[in-house]
Structures are given as C-alpha cells and as structure tokens.
Design an enzyme around this catalytic site. Structure first.
Site, short mmCIF file in Angstrom:
data_model
loop_
_atom_site.label_atom_id
_atom_site.label_comp_id
_atom_site.label_asym_id
_atom_site.label_seq_id
_atom_site.Cartn_x
_atom_site.Cartn_y
_atom_site.Cartn_z
N GLU A 1 0.89 -1.03 -0.14
CA GLU A 1 0.07 -0.07 -0.03
C GLU A 1 1.00 1.07 0.08
O GLU A 1 2.09 1.27 0.51
CB GLU A 1 -0.85 0.11 1.29
N LYS B 1 2.12 4.53 1.70
CA LYS B 1 2.35 5.02 3.28
C LYS B 1 1.97 6.40 2.98
O LYS B 1 2.58 7.42 2.69
CB LYS B 1 3.91 5.05 3.39
N ASP C 1 0.99 10.03 4.33
CA ASP C 1 1.62 11.00 5.28
C ASP C 1 0.73 11.80 6.03
O ASP C 1 0.61 12.91 5.66
CB ASP C 1 2.79 11.91 4.82
N TYR D 1 -6.67 1.20 7.02
CA TYR D 1 -5.61 0.12 6.59
C TYR D 1 -5.83 -1.32 7.63
O TYR D 1 -5.00 -2.16 7.28
CB TYR D 1 -4.26 0.31 6.42
N LYS E 1 10.91 3.86 2.25
CA LYS E 1 10.75 5.33 2.53
C LYS E 1 11.33 6.00 1.02
O LYS E 1 12.35 5.54 0.75
CB LYS E 1 11.61 5.84 3.51
N CYS F 1 19.43 45.24 16.28
CA CYS F 1 18.31 44.45 15.99
C CYS F 1 17.33 45.32 14.70
O CYS F 1 17.21 46.39 14.85
CB CYS F 1 17.40 44.45 17.18
N CYS G 1 14.18 47.13 16.46
CA CYS G 1 14.23 48.03 17.71
C CYS G 1 15.70 48.75 17.46
O CYS G 1 15.66 49.85 18.20
CB CYS G 1 13.73 47.45 18.97
N CYS H 1 19.10 39.77 20.30
CA CYS H 1 18.74 41.18 20.59
C CYS H 1 18.59 41.43 22.21
O CYS H 1 17.90 40.68 22.87
CB CYS H 1 17.36 41.69 20.13
N CYS I 1 12.32 45.03 23.34
CA CYS I 1 12.15 45.02 21.69
C CYS I 1 10.62 44.63 21.27
O CYS I 1 10.05 43.63 21.88
CB CYS I 1 13.22 44.13 21.13
S1 IVH Z 1 0.29 -0.12 8.93
C1 IVH Z 1 1.58 -2.80 12.25
N1 IVH Z 1 -0.24 1.04 6.31
O1 IVH Z 1 3.07 4.68 8.74
C2 IVH Z 1 1.07 -1.90 11.07
N2 IVH Z 1 0.69 2.41 8.44
O2 IVH Z 1 5.72 3.98 10.25
C3 IVH Z 1 1.21 -0.34 11.46
N3 IVH Z 1 1.09 4.55 7.54
O3 IVH Z 1 2.23 4.73 12.46
C4 IVH Z 1 0.82 0.45 10.51
N4 IVH Z 1 0.24 4.65 5.50
O4 IVH Z 1 0.77 6.16 10.61
C5 IVH Z 1 0.34 1.26 7.75
N5 IVH Z 1 -0.95 1.97 4.59
C6 IVH Z 1 -0.24 2.13 5.71
C7 IVH Z 1 0.29 3.20 6.06
C8 IVH Z 1 0.83 3.48 7.52
C9 IVH Z 1 0.63 5.18 6.36
C10 IVH Z 1 1.77 5.22 8.94
C11 IVH Z 1 1.11 5.11 10.14
C12 IVH Z 1 2.26 4.32 10.93
C13 IVH Z 1 3.44 4.66 10.25
C14 IVH Z 1 4.43 3.67 10.40
#
Ligand code: IVH
Length: 662
Positions: free
Chosen positions: A113, A115, A117, A223, A311, A403, A406, A421, A426
């Site tokens: 999946e 990840k 943010d 998820y 990552k 500064c 001021c 400063c 100020c």
């Molecule tokens: S699974 C044991 N799936 O990434 C499974 N996490 O570094 C735990 N995150 O704290 C998480 N997308 O906030 C999972 N598709 C995804 C995710 C996901 C983002 C975040 C989540 C977690 C962090 C882990």
C-alpha cells in the site's frame, strides 16, 4: 399514503449517507452540492421539530457537543507500533530475506500500500456505531478525539457490523488542495502557515472545537481491521476488501506482490508518480499478507517483523534565494530566513527556508542571489541543502549588529551559535510574548492573532501583556479590519482569560524553561504565584522535575524590576494568582509521588492514576529521587531499573490498593 415522520427521517438519513459515501469515499458524487445541502436542511428541519427522534449516527450530528477543555488519554487495545524503514533497494531485499528464512520455505505474498503521510488513528465501533476515536499518542495510549473524528466525512458513523465490537486503524490526512487553501486563508489572516499537510492534519484533529476540525475537511483511509486488538480476517488483503465493503475509504493504489521484485516495481512506480496524487505519501508499506505468517514472524519491541516501510527519498528542488531576512523571536534570538522564489515541491509551495544561524550560512556558503537546492522531507520545514550555482551578483548576508526591529544591540554569546537582541523591550520580542501569552492552551485569548498584535504594538497601545487588560473598545475600533462586533468579542475574550488557572498564568509569563508542564507542577506544588516568586532556588527545587537551571531562571525572572511591575499589574487586573486547592489535599497519599510502569493486572493506568489522585497523591512520568513509589506491573522496563538504581520503593498493584484503602 402518508409516511410517519420517523420513516421520513430514516429515509432521508439513508439517502444522505449514501451520497456522503459516494462523494467522500468513492469520489463519485451523483448529485450536486446544492441538492445535498437541501436534503440535509430537510433532515435538520424535521429533526428540529422532533428532537426525540435525533440519534447520534444521524448525518446532522457530525459536529456536535461543546468545545472541550482538553483531551482524555485512552489506552489502545494493542500497541500501535510504528514500522521499520527500508531506505533503499538493498534494505528492502534484506527485509525480504529475513521474511523468507522465517517462514521456512512456504510461499508468501506482500500486500503493498501507499504510505500516507498523515497521523494514525484508531476508531472503535460498537454495535455498528462509531463510539471512540483515539490518536496514536505514544503507541500505548493516545488521546480521545472522538468529537473531532466524527466530523471526518469519509468515516462512517454507522456500518453494518461484522462483529459486535471492532476497531479500524488508518491514517488521517489532509488533501493538498485543502492544505493550500488553508494556508492561503491563514496568510490572509496574518497567521503562520502550516509547514506541511501532516502537521495541519494533526493540528486540525487536536483542536478543542469540533467545528474547526469540520472546517478543515480531513480525510481518513483505513488499513487495519481488528477485533480485540487482533486482525479479524485471515489475510491483510481480505481486511482491506472488507473495510471497503463496509463503507470505509481504502486507498485503491494497492497491489498483492508475489515476490520482492514485484514489490520493488510497485515502489519504483509510485516513487515516480507520487506527484499525480492529490495527497502526500512518503513511501510504500509492504505487509506479509497471511495473518498466520504474520503471527509466525511476530514483533520486535518496536515494530512488526512482517511489515516494512519503504521510504522515498526526500524531494529536492532548485530555486533562487531572493533575500535573507532576520526574524526576531520571543527570547530575542535572531534567525536568518531565506526568502525564496516560490517553487512547488511535490504540490506544496515553498517560499521560505530557515538558515538557523550564522554558522549554518557559513557552512553552506550561501549568499543572496544564489541558486540553491532545497529539500522537503515531509515532516520538516524546508531546508537548504547546498548551493547549486552561485549567483552572478551574489551578496553576502551579514548578521546585523543592531536589531532590525528595535535597533537594540545584537550580541552573540561566546561559544554559542545564536545572536540575540539585548533589548528586553524590543517590539519583536514583545509581539512574540503577547502571541505566546494569548495562545490556545495558554491564556486562550481567541482572535489575538499576528495581524492584531502587530497593530497593537506598532501603535503603542500595548507595551506589555498587562496592557491587554486596559484596552478599550474605542481603541480597538480605530484599528484596521476591526468592526465593532469583533472588537467586543476580543475584549470579552480578554476578560474571560482572567479566569485561566494559575498554571496558565505562569506559562504565559514566558519565564525561560517554564513551559506548560513545569508551570503545572509549580502551581500544584506551591499553589500561589507569590510563593513561587518569593521561594529561594532551593525551595523551588523541591518541586518535581525542577532542577538548578530552571530554579535559577525562575528566581532571576521574579527579581527583575520590570517583571515585578508586570506581575503587580496582572494581579490588579484580576488574574488567578492562587491555585484552586485540589479536592483530595490531605488524603492518605498527600505529598506522595507515584510513577506507574508496565501493565497492571487489575486496572488500566488511567484508573490507577485516578485512584492515586483521589487519595491526594500525584502521578508523574519519570522516576527521580523525588519519586516516592514506583508501581510496577508486568513487563515493567527501564523505569523499574531506574527505581532500583535510585533506591526508590517499588510496589505492586495490591499494595497500592491497600494504600488507597480500596
Ligand atoms: S500499517 C502494524 N499502513 O506509517 C502496522 N501504516 O511508520 C502499522 N502509515 O504509524 C501501520 N500509511 O501512521 C500502515 N498503509 C499504511 C500506512 C501506514 C501510513 C503510517 C502509520 C504508521 C506509520 C508507520
């Protein structure tokens, strides 16, 4: 044939739920916003006439309840641990090798999946109704944000439950378009911009007013599907499909990968295409699909062995440094800030980057006019990585001797990196201290934003925070963008702030090293601002967590004559200088300090804490010489070790119960 009102309401709700699902989850609306609004209004009117028919899962009830005082901590059903990271192909292959060895030759697949943010959140359903939403917190316990989570339209308030109680875990995110809108709006109001969508999602989920959360249009992607803290289905893929069927939003960019090469291809594909998405991702999460295999692989103390986060590299972009300006903070520190030609880095417009201090500028050898490489790694304010190309007519930056705000002397302490400063009056420092004083969580003066504070200070109306309490409507109305109504509102908010408890007043004073937590401890320990101001440094150090550095800072603050004058004026204004006595003062555990660690057999930590406090004791987080007892449960870790080293008494739950007389 006439329908009963109840039937009519039921039908409208079902329709609205369907359209919310089509719009917010599937992104495939069938009707216009106007039509949707009209239906919603219809339902509201019916419910107003028949309040006895209102149920908490009605689409009208997403934003409800009063603003809250604070959030309550709640334990998770099972740890919400994070994931190990793989930073490149090699590390991902290493992970795969470990998995292959541990499953002992059996075939396995990866559910892959994106990840997302954002921030993770657990949502609990009972009998199909959304009952509780908890932020991740420290992984063991998070904050109850149910009222705010209910405003997320992608999160169903009711579902056809496959089990009487279940839990969904997923990510709260903010779409880039709403993030940019929000920042544009904040800029118009003179408020600071959010650094990235994750921070703004987190900030929006943790405000005390659900109405504000609702206006931020957060999104939620599920998820995990758990019952009693365990996966409910046999495979992760099945969970995702079940979640989607139940009406949760599940990210559709996912794949079942037969081997690590397929997984790597999935990663490469999305690393390249991440800008096509309307939201931020910072990698790919791969999970061994079979739950039986997940169980066999197990967990380390920090993360599952069956999952990994691949990552992506931080996004970089080139742009020109148009200027370097200096920002003066509350402590008087001067921070050089690069003003950049605006550039979009992965969908977020970047126009500023901090250069920290003179040394950093020297290290980078950056000058005005240079083309630089900037990097945004998701969680931080953009930073300048290096100079890509020196500008033809580049100009060096020099830290000003005076500064910029001021004209006061700027001094760089020997051995330190920061220039400051020296003028305590100020205006820049003053503005920052007023903003701090008025901030949410401190004195909570709503409406006291940058634009207003700028005007108040620049026009000489406010020379110290005490002056806020002398402001009049006539003065405020003279200001730009200030109508009579808003002036009255702000004055009322200022008046109301006089009721804020002592701990907040202490925090608001801006004593170096005295933040929210220390202020609370001081208030709890001494109960009176004068006692704190008059206490010697030794006495101050009898308070939990107050060491010599903090005590000295407090002493110095209250000795200074203009601070003394400020305190007197705040007293006359009617601020809270005494701490309302806690109910159980003088209870069986009065004066005793407890630290809880490990899992207690018969109660949650919250319950234990409540019992101790009810008996007049105090619970803190870390073990020190001032700790009276450490209450240790199962799998108690480092805190127990520390207690033993320091010779602090260790007791179990039974002893605690005897002490509290229960
Ligand atoms: S699974 C044991 N799936 O990434 C499974 N996490 O570094 C735990 N995150 O704290 C998480 N997308 O906030 C999972 N598709 C995804 C995710 C996901 C983002 C975040 C989540 C977690 C962090 C882990």
């Amino acid at each position: 044939m006439a329908h009963s009102v109840a039937e009519q309401i039921g039908k409208l709700r079902a329709e609205l739920r369907r359209h919310e699902y089509l719009y917010y989850v599937l992104d495939q609306p069938e009707i216009s916003d106007d039509e949707y609004d009209r239906m919603m209004r219809g339902l509201r009117e019916l419910e107003q006439k028949h309040p006895e028919l209102i149920t908490p899962d009605s689409p009208t009830q997403r934003v409800g309840g009063k603003p809250r005082e604070g959030f309550v901590k709640v334990r998770h059903s099972s740890s919400m641990l994070s994931l190990d990271n793989a930073l490149d192909e090699g590390e991902l292959r290493d992970f795969d090798r470990r998995v292959r060895e541990l499953v002992g030759g059996a075939p396995y697949r990866y559910a892959s999946e994106l990840k997302l943010d954002g921030l993770s959140m657990a949502v609990h359903y009972e009998d199909g109704l959304l009952k509780l939403a908890i932020t991740r917190g420290d992984g063991e316990e998070g904050e109850d944000v149910t009222g705010n989570a209910r405003t997320i339209r992608a999160l169903p308030l009711r579902v056809e439950a496959p089990a009487p109680r279940f839990e969904v875990r997923g990510e709260v995110i903010m779409l880039l378009k709403y993030f940019e809108q929000l920042n544009a709006e904040r800029e118009r109001q003179g408020l600071p911009r959010y650094a990235n969508p994750r921070n703004s999602a987190a900030g929006s989920l943790r405000v005390l007013e659900p109405r504000i959360t609702a206006s931020r249009k957060l999104d939620y992607c599920a998820y995990l599907f758990l019952v009693d803290g365990r996966p409910y289905y046999r495979s992760h893929w099945e969970s995702l499909e079940a979640l989607a069927r139940l009406g949760f939003k599940v990210n559709s960019n996912r794949a079942l990968c037969g081997d690590v090469d397929e997984l790597l291809a999935f990663c490469a594909n999305w690393e390249q295409r991440r800008d096509e998405l309307g939201y931020e991702i910072d990698g790919v999460v791969a999970k061994v699909d079979s739950v039986a295999q997940q169980d066999a692989l197990g967990w380390t103390s920090k993360a599952p062995r069956w999952a990994i986060a691949y990552k992506f590299a931080a996004r970089q972009q080139e742009t020109i440094v148009e200027n370097i300006e200096v920002h003066v903070g509350r402590t008087g520190a001067l921070t050089p800030v690069a003003h950049l030609r605006p550039v979009s880095v992965g969908g977020v417009t970047v126009s500023r980057a901090t250069l920290h201090n003179e040394d950093e500028i020297g290290r980078l050898d950056v000058e005005i006019g240079d083309t630089v490489v900037i990097e945004r790694s998701g969680d931080v304010i953009p930073k300048v990585v290096r100079v890509a190309c020196k500008g033809k007519s580049r100009r060096p930056f020099r830290m000003p001797k005076q500064c910029p705000v001021c004209g006061g002397d700027v001094v760089r302490a020997e051995g330190g990196a920061a220039s400051r400063c020296m003028n305590t009056n100020c205006p820049a420092r003053l503005k920052e201290s007023i903003l701090h004083f008025s901030a949410r969580g401190v004195m909570d003066i709503d409406g006291m934003g940058v634009a207003l504070v700028d005007q108040l200070v620049d026009q000489g109306l406010v020379k110290s925070v005490a002056d806020l309490y002398d402001l009049t409507a006539a003065q405020l109305i003279e200001l730009e963008r200030m109508a009579e109504k808003s002036a009255e509102k702000i004055l009322a908010n200022i008046q109301r702030s006089k009721q804020q408890p002592l701990a907040r007043v202490l925090n608001g004073l801006g004593i170096p090293f005295v933040g929210e937590r220390t202020a609370q401890i001081l208030a709890d320990t001494f109960g009176d601002l004068d006692k704190i101001a008059d206490a010697g440094e030794e006495t101050l150090q009898t308070a939990e967590e107050v060491g010599p550095k903090v005590a000295e800072s407090i002493g110095r603050f209250f000795r200074e004559s203009h601070n003394k004058a400020l305190v007197e004026r705040l007293r006359r204004a009617g601020l809270q200088f005494t701490h309302k006595a806690r109910p159980a003062e003088g209870g069986a555990l009065a004066g005793k300090v407890f630290v809880l660690t490990g899992t207690l057999p018969g109660m949650t930590r919250e319950e234990a804490k409540a019992k101790i406090e009810a008996a007049g004791g105090k619970v803190t987080d870390s073990v020190s010489r001032k700790t009276s007892y450490v209450v240790a449960g199962e799998t108690a870790g480092s805190k127990l070790d520390k207690a033993r080293t320091l010779g602090v008494a260790v007791i179990d739950e039974r002893t605690l119960m005897e002490m509290v007389g229960g």
